[in-house]
Design a protein around this motif. Structure first.
Motif, mmCIF file in Angstrom:
data_model
loop_
_atom_site.group_PDB
_atom_site.id
_atom_site.type_symbol
_atom_site.label_atom_id
_atom_site.label_comp_id
_atom_site.label_asym_id
_atom_site.label_seq_id
_atom_site.Cartn_x
_atom_site.Cartn_y
_atom_site.Cartn_z
ATOM 1 N N LYS A 88 -104.284 -45.619 58.736
ATOM 2 C CA LYS A 88 -105.374 -44.933 59.431
ATOM 3 C C LYS A 88 -104.877 -43.649 60.065
ATOM 4 C CE LYS A 88 -107.999 -49.050 60.737
ATOM 5 N NZ LYS A 88 -108.851 -49.618 61.778
ATOM 6 N N GLN A 108 -105.873 -38.184 60.832
ATOM 7 C CA GLN A 108 -106.682 -39.375 61.066
ATOM 8 C C GLN A 108 -108.127 -38.901 61.126
ATOM 9 O OE1 GLN A 108 -104.773 -38.015 63.997
ATOM 10 N NE2 GLN A 108 -106.695 -36.952 63.854
ATOM 11 N N CYS A 170 -109.649 -44.464 61.244
ATOM 12 C CA CYS A 170 -109.392 -44.516 62.693
ATOM 13 C C CYS A 170 -110.713 -44.614 63.459
ATOM 14 C CB CYS A 170 -108.635 -43.248 63.095
ATOM 15 S SG CYS A 170 -108.765 -42.826 64.842
ATOM 16 N N PRO A 180 -106.110 -44.944 72.727
ATOM 17 C CA PRO A 180 -105.397 -44.938 71.440
ATOM 18 C C PRO A 180 -103.920 -45.285 71.573
ATOM 19 C CG PRO A 180 -106.755 -42.982 71.654
ATOM 20 C CD PRO A 180 -106.774 -43.668 72.990
HETATM 21 S S1 SF4 Z 1 -106.574 -43.684 67.784
HETATM 22 FE FE1 SF4 Z 1 -105.828 -45.722 67.171
HETATM 23 S S2 SF4 Z 1 -106.608 -45.975 65.080
HETATM 24 FE FE2 SF4 Z 1 -106.749 -43.782 65.564
HETATM 25 S S3 SF4 Z 1 -104.842 -42.888 64.802
HETATM 26 FE FE3 SF4 Z 1 -104.489 -43.391 66.956
HETATM 27 S S4 SF4 Z 1 -103.621 -45.473 66.923
HETATM 28 FE FE4 SF4 Z 1 -104.538 -45.119 64.914
#
Ligand code: SF4
Ligand code: SF4
Ligand code: SF4
Length: 296
Positions: A88, A108, A170, A180
């Motif tokens: 992702k 992402q 994501c 995040p």
């Molecule tokens: S927000 Fe979460 S899902 Fe999106 S890139 Fe960052 S870690 Fe990955």
């Protein structure tokens, strides 16, 4: 293998939603420019700070229970070549062949202010919800992949390897109360999380304080109608794989195409709905026959 009642209902729902979507699409094409909602959150990625450690990739997989992609390394370590069903979030390296200039870039979902994936989805499986986060509901998805085709940043990926595939992208770790995972683990603050307005102000402050360090713009402030993931870099954004979109929201163009496709697609989808209903009825028929005949 027979079709399940749930699948049949989904197909029939698709037919209905398609007809509704055609009408909505015409209306939305004429909508005004998108104004970011005041509570919109996002990320600011500063390529000049990123050291390419990929801790954010590992944290992303762990936080989202995604199996790492080891296919390009012979099974030794997580090394996806691009976003895919096992990634992702990815860190890529750009090296300019002429000047030797280098930059990492994090990719992402951009959490667009006016997301083309949401406009393209017939059933509302892609949704712009709380804090402007673009979420995905696998229970509503019929796997048509319109969102994948509509996304201007080539983000949603289909789980080709699974019997019952979903789309993967994501969702800004919306399931985590602490925000995040990628931002939480970054050791140098190259990617940070916060309200879009604050991130934008921070980005402009960095540009003003270090004018020679950056390409003089914040990518995502306006591109494709604006995004909630913002970028600063010292290398042209296009070279980093971030297209030079105008300020016009991409969904407007998608919706125009969508209107055309959906008009022609209403009949086939309605037919599939009918076929699914017939298959469902036929599947149930032998059971009742057995009961009437008293056969095992
Ligand atoms: S927000 Fe979460 S899902 Fe999106 S890139 Fe960052 S870690 Fe990955
Ligand atoms: S980047 Fe693509 S998947 Fe993400 S919100 Fe925008 S259109 Fe949707
Ligand atoms: S954790 Fe931070 S420094 Fe490391 S690759 Fe990701 S964004 Fe770059």
């Amino acid at each position: 293998m027979g079709i399940s009642r749930r699948s049949a209902l989904k197909v029939m729902a698709a037919a209905t939603a398609t007809m509704v979507g055609t009408t909505l699409g015409v209306h939305q094409t004429q909508a005004a420019a998108v104004v970011p909602r005041p509570d919109a959150v996002g990320m600011l990625y500063d390529a000049t700070r990123c050291i390419g450690c990929k801790a954010c990739m590992v944290a992303c997989n762990e936080a989202n229970d995604v199996t790492p992609d080891t296919s390009a390394s012979g099974g030794l370590w997580d090394m996806p070549l691009d976003l895919n069903e096992h990634a992702k979030n990815i860190i890529k390296l750009y090296r300019d062949p002429a000047t030797g200039a280098q930059s990492f870039v994090k990719r992402q979902c951009m959490h667009c202010l006016d997301p083309a994936c949401v406009g393209a989805c017939m059933l509302g499986a892609m949704k712009k919800g709380d804090k402007g986060i673009v979420s995905y509901d696998p229970d509503l998805c019929i796997g048509c992949r319109y969102c994948e085709m509509g996304c201007p940043f080539n983000v949603p990926k289909f789980e080709w390897s699974k019997a019952i595939p979903k789309l993967v992208k994501c969702e800004l770790c919306r399931h985590r109360s602490q925000g995040p995972a990628c931002c939480e683990v970054c050791p140098v603050g190259a990617v940070i999380y916060g309200k879009r307005t604050d991130l934008l102000a921070d980005a402009h402050q960095r540009l003003a304080q270090n004018p020679g360090r950056y390409v003089p713009k914040v990518y995502g402030e306006h591109e494709a109608g604006g995004t909630q993931v913002l970028y600063l870099a010292h290398v042209d954004f296009e070279k980093l794989g971030l297209p030079a979109y105008s300020d016009e929201p991409v969904p407007r163009r998608v919706r125009t195409i969508q209107d055309t496709i959906y008009k022609g697609f209403v009949a086939p989808v309605a037919l599939y709905g009918l076929l699914a209903a017939v298959m469902l009825r036929n599947r149930e028929k032998p059971d009742s026959t057995k009961r009437e005949d008293g056969q095992p």
